[in-house]
Write a protein that holds these residues in place. Structure first.
Motif, PDB file in Angstrom:
ATOM      1  N   GLN A   1      26.896  -2.311  -1.695  1.00 51.52           N
ATOM      2  CA  GLN A   1      25.874  -2.479  -0.664  1.00 51.52           C
ATOM      3  C   GLN A   1      25.405  -1.108  -0.158  1.00 51.52           C
ATOM      4  N   GLY A   2      26.276  -0.094  -0.219  1.00 46.96           N
ATOM      5  CA  GLY A   2      25.864   1.253   0.176  1.00 46.96           C
ATOM      6  C   GLY A   2      24.808   1.816  -0.763  1.00 46.96           C
ATOM      7  N   PHE A   3      25.013   1.612  -2.072  1.00 40.94           N
ATOM      8  CA  PHE A   3      24.044   2.096  -3.056  1.00 40.94           C
ATOM      9  C   PHE A   3      22.692   1.415  -2.871  1.00 40.94           C
ATOM     10  N   TRP A   4      22.701   0.080  -2.805  1.00 41.59           N
ATOM     11  CA  TRP A   4      21.442  -0.661  -2.688  1.00 41.59           C
ATOM     12  C   TRP A   4      20.894  -0.644  -1.266  1.00 41.59           C
ATOM     13  N   GLY A   5      21.777  -0.542  -0.289  1.00 40.69           N
ATOM     14  CA  GLY A   5      21.341  -0.603   1.101  1.00 40.69           C
ATOM     15  C   GLY A   5      20.518   0.579   1.558  1.00 40.69           C
ATOM     16  N   VAL A   6      20.626   1.703   0.848  1.00 42.53           N
ATOM     17  CA  VAL A   6      19.824   2.876   1.230  1.00 42.53           C
ATOM     18  C   VAL A   6      18.426   2.832   0.627  1.00 42.53           C
ATOM     19  N   PHE A   7      18.182   1.937  -0.325  1.00 41.82           N
ATOM     20  CA  PHE A   7      16.847   1.847  -0.913  1.00 41.82           C
ATOM     21  C   PHE A   7      15.782   1.576   0.150  1.00 41.82           C
ATOM     22  N   PRO A   8      15.967   0.562   1.010  1.00 43.73           N
ATOM     23  CA  PRO A   8      14.959   0.339   2.052  1.00 43.73           C
ATOM     24  C   PRO A   8      14.833   1.531   2.999  1.00 43.73           C
ATOM     25  N   TRP A   9      15.972   2.115   3.373  1.00 43.47           N
ATOM     26  CA  TRP A   9      15.950   3.245   4.299  1.00 43.47           C
ATOM     27  C   TRP A   9      15.089   4.386   3.755  1.00 43.47           C
ATOM     28  N   ASN A  10      15.261   4.713   2.497  1.00 47.88           N
ATOM     29  CA  ASN A  10      14.523   5.833   1.930  1.00 47.88           C
ATOM     30  C   ASN A  10      13.083   5.469   1.599  1.00 47.88           C
ATOM     31  N   ALA A  11      12.859   4.217   1.236  1.00 49.64           N
ATOM     32  CA  ALA A  11      11.476   3.773   1.041  1.00 49.64           C
ATOM     33  C   ALA A  11      10.694   3.918   2.346  1.00 49.64           C
ATOM     34  N   ILE A  12      11.338   3.531   3.448  1.00 49.27           N
ATOM     35  CA  ILE A  12      10.688   3.613   4.761  1.00 49.27           C
ATOM     36  C   ILE A  12      10.584   5.068   5.218  1.00 49.27           C
ATOM     37  N   THR A  13      11.693   5.807   5.113  1.00 53.03           N
ATOM     38  CA  THR A  13      11.725   7.191   5.610  1.00 53.03           C
ATOM     39  C   THR A  13      10.674   8.061   4.925  1.00 53.03           C
ATOM     40  N   PHE A  14      10.569   7.955   3.598  1.00 48.22           N
ATOM     41  CA  PHE A  14       9.689   8.845   2.847  1.00 48.22           C
ATOM     42  C   PHE A  14       8.220   8.413   2.878  1.00 48.22           C
ATOM     43  N   TRP A  15       7.965   7.092   3.056  1.00 48.97           N
ATOM     44  CA  TRP A  15       6.606   6.608   2.851  1.00 48.97           C
ATOM     45  C   TRP A  15       5.948   5.956   4.058  1.00 48.97           C
ATOM     46  N   ILE A  16       6.711   5.654   5.121  1.00 44.75           N
ATOM     47  CA  ILE A  16       6.128   4.877   6.212  1.00 44.75           C
ATOM     48  C   ILE A  16       5.042   5.644   6.956  1.00 44.75           C
ATOM     49  N   ILE A  17       5.205   6.954   7.106  1.00 46.84           N
ATOM     50  CA  ILE A  17       4.177   7.732   7.812  1.00 46.84           C
ATOM     51  C   ILE A  17       2.873   7.729   7.009  1.00 46.84           C
ATOM     52  N   THR A  18       2.988   7.947   5.698  1.00 48.98           N
ATOM     53  CA  THR A  18       1.809   7.893   4.840  1.00 48.98           C
ATOM     54  C   THR A  18       1.171   6.509   4.898  1.00 48.98           C
ATOM     55  N   TYR A  19       2.001   5.472   4.883  1.00 46.74           N
ATOM     56  CA  TYR A  19       1.488   4.100   4.977  1.00 46.74           C
ATOM     57  C   TYR A  19       0.725   3.873   6.282  1.00 46.74           C
ATOM     58  N   MET A  20       1.282   4.323   7.395  1.00 43.65           N
ATOM     59  CA  MET A  20       0.629   4.110   8.686  1.00 43.65           C
ATOM     60  C   MET A  20      -0.710   4.845   8.765  1.00 43.65           C
ATOM     61  N   GLU A  21      -0.756   6.030   8.185  1.00 47.98           N
ATOM     62  CA  GLU A  21      -1.988   6.818   8.261  1.00 47.98           C
ATOM     63  C   GLU A  21      -3.065   6.307   7.296  1.00 47.98           C
ATOM     64  N   LEU A  22      -2.674   6.013   6.051  1.00 41.65           N
ATOM     65  CA  LEU A  22      -3.658   5.655   5.034  1.00 41.65           C
ATOM     66  C   LEU A  22      -4.019   4.177   5.042  1.00 41.65           C
ATOM     67  N   GLU A  23      -3.014   3.307   5.117  1.00 43.76           N
ATOM     68  CA  GLU A  23      -3.293   1.880   4.995  1.00 43.76           C
ATOM     69  C   GLU A  23      -3.450   1.182   6.337  1.00 43.76           C
ATOM     70  N   ARG A  24      -2.836   1.724   7.373  1.00 47.98           N
ATOM     71  CA  ARG A  24      -2.983   1.155   8.714  1.00 47.98           C
ATOM     72  C   ARG A  24      -4.084   1.859   9.505  1.00 47.98           C
ATOM     73  N   GLY A  25      -4.390   3.077   9.110  1.00 42.38           N
ATOM     74  CA  GLY A  25      -5.434   3.822   9.792  1.00 42.38           C
ATOM     75  C   GLY A  25      -5.051   4.298  11.187  1.00 42.38           C
ATOM     76  N   LEU A  26      -3.759   4.508  11.408  1.00 45.52           N
ATOM     77  CA  LEU A  26      -3.314   4.983  12.721  1.00 45.52           C
ATOM     78  C   LEU A  26      -3.533   6.491  12.823  1.00 45.52           C
ATOM     79  N   THR A  27      -3.821   6.951  14.014  1.00 45.62           N
ATOM     80  CA  THR A  27      -4.024   8.386  14.244  1.00 45.62           C
ATOM     81  C   THR A  27      -2.682   9.117  14.166  1.00 45.62           C
ATOM     82  N   PRO A  28      -2.701  10.410  13.838  1.00 45.13           N
ATOM     83  CA  PRO A  28      -1.446  11.173  13.785  1.00 45.13           C
ATOM     84  C   PRO A  28      -0.676  11.128  15.104  1.00 45.13           C
ATOM     85  N   GLU A  29      -1.404  11.121  16.225  1.00 46.46           N
ATOM     86  CA  GLU A  29      -0.740  11.071  17.536  1.00 46.46           C
ATOM     87  C   GLU A  29      -0.009   9.751  17.721  1.00 46.46           C
ATOM     88  N   LEU A  30      -0.657   8.658  17.307  1.00 50.25           N
ATOM     89  CA  LEU A  30      -0.022   7.344  17.444  1.00 50.25           C
ATOM     90  C   LEU A  30       1.153   7.213  16.482  1.00 50.25           C
TER      91      LEU A  30
END
Length: 425
Positions: free
Chosen positions: A226-255
């Motif tokens: 579960q440690g090996f597989w459990g970090v997959f979501p964490w790293n998917a979110i950590t590395f890509w969520i900011i890009t997702y919020m800016e590009l696909e959600r259209g949120l401002t950098p401040e928000l």
């Protein structure tokens, strides 16, 4: 051991790990500045990140074994000192090759947690360890906030990114010295109920021949899976969520920055809450921590789906905050569960192996998410990776609820045998 001092040790190591995490997180916040100075690409800097993680992963088993044989406070202090000096050397680099080499060297010191968790476990009885581990785990999001604020403040003021490392490096050296001076070593196993008051010196130490036991322990194998597989979501979110919020959600950098800070605060409280819940459930049943882990990863899969698929920004912010609170709640109980089924003299190694498998998963997840995003959207990619692997972890935790009571009983029998030996001696 006096109750106040036990919690002082937890607070001290929480500060230790918070500053260490801040030091590790600074590099992400100043990545653009580093790329511009050394005239390198995202791919080149990504290779630096990945190889640094690989260095840490490879060294985890070695550090774990050393912690299980020698003074944990001295080794933790040494790790902090290495953190300090390698960070300063990294800041002094003037060419990309120098930066590359010194950055990889910073992976050497990432092995402090196994020794710290093992040492703290010997200050607390089994039914109290979840609370202590929850506080230690809260250092992750707190350090991320601290590192981001420190780095962005320095860069926005017109100073070089190096100045951030000139702050955290000396702090690491200072923490290393303080660890050796103010933390007391305690005998391995001294907090086990069966051995209370019987251990006057540290007589239980790991041998190399003992290490294969860890990979034969079925509960530990499930925790590692579960440690090996459990970090997959964490790293998917950590590395890509900011890009997702800016590009696909259209949120401002401040928000986006505000959202990230709120999520990290929610994660901090999630870790602490999880420790208390895990201890209460463990008092009721040996399956308590595993049951909580199963519920957490199941709800995490549901919540990340609802977050990414929220039709409005308000719903996205609401479900995102709830997700941030829930997703770290398995962590403290996983670490506590490792101590529940492992001999005291092997707990650093057991935790180091857990970190090894987590780091391997961490290296795979960001690339996998990025590749999937090329055929899907980034949001769908994050959802697919997170939901599928958390559901897989749900299965592992359910299996753990069946298996872990036997391994807990096995450890109790061993502790009882040691009690009789010590009394007989």
């Amino acid at each position: 051991m006096q109750n106040k001092y036990k919690w002082f040790v937890v607070a001290f190591f929480a500060i230790f790990l918070t500053f260490h995490e801040a030091d590790r997180f600074i590099i992400s916040a100043v990545a653009q500045n580093i790329e511009e100075e050394f005239k390198i690409s995202h791919g080149q800097l990504g290779i630096v990140f990945s190889l640094t993680v690989l260095v840490a992963a490879v060294l985890y088993p070695l550090w774990g074994y050393l912690y299980d044989r020698y003074s944990r406070k001295i080794l933790a202090g040494l790790a902090a000192a290495i953190w300090g000096f390698t960070t300063i050397f990294n800041a002094l680099s003037r060419t990309f090759n120098e930066f590359f080499a010194t950055r990889m060297a910073t992976g050497i010191d990432d092995a402090a947690p196994p020794g710290i968790y093992s040492l703290v476990s010997d200050y607390f009885e089994p039914h109290q360890r979840g609370k202590a581990m929850g506080i230690l785990n809260a250092s992750g999001p707190l350090g991320s906030i601290l590192g981001t604020i420190l780095a962005l403040t320095i860069v926005s003021a017109g100073y070089s990114w190096r100045n951030a490392f000139y702050i955290t490096g000396p702090i690491g050296i200072l923490i290393g010295v303080l660890t050796i001076l103010v933390i007391k070593d305690v005998p391995r196993g001294s907090s086990e109920p069966e051995l209370e008051g019987l251990l006057k010196e540290d007589i239980y130490k790991a041998r190399a021949s003992d290490l294969p036991k860890l990979l034969k322990n079925r509960s530990l194998l499930l925790l590692y899976l579960q440690g090996f597989w459990g970090v997959f979501p964490w790293n998917a979110i950590t590395f890509w969520i900011i890009t997702y919020m800016e590009l696909e959600r259209g949120l401002t950098p401040e928000l986006v920055m505000l959202v990230m800070v709120l999520w990290l605060i929610a994660m901090t409280f999630g870790n602490i809450t999880a420790g208390y819940l895990g201890d209460r459930l463990f008092k009721r049943t040996k399956r308590g921590r595993a049951l909580l882990g199963a519920v957490v990863v199941l709800f995490s899969a549901i919540l990340i789906y609802l977050t990414i698929n929220s039709p409005t920004t308000d719903e996205f912010l609401f479900f995102g905050l709830l997700t941030a609170f829930v997703i770290p709640m398995a962590g403290p109980n996983v670490v506590a569960a490792v101590t529940d089924v492992t001999e005291p003299e092997l707990r650093s190694s057991a935790t180091a192996y857990l970190r090894f498998f987590e780091n391997i998963g961490s290296a795979v997840s960001p690339a996998l998410t990025g590749i999937l995003a090329e055929g899907l959207s980034l949001g769908k990619s994050i959802t697919l990776v997170s939901v599928s692997t958390w559901l897989l972890c749900f299965v592992f935790f359910l299996a753990l609820t069946i298996i872990i009571p036997k391994d807990i009983d096995r450890l109790k029998v061993l502790m009882q045998e040691r009690k009789m030996e010590l009394k007989g001696g």
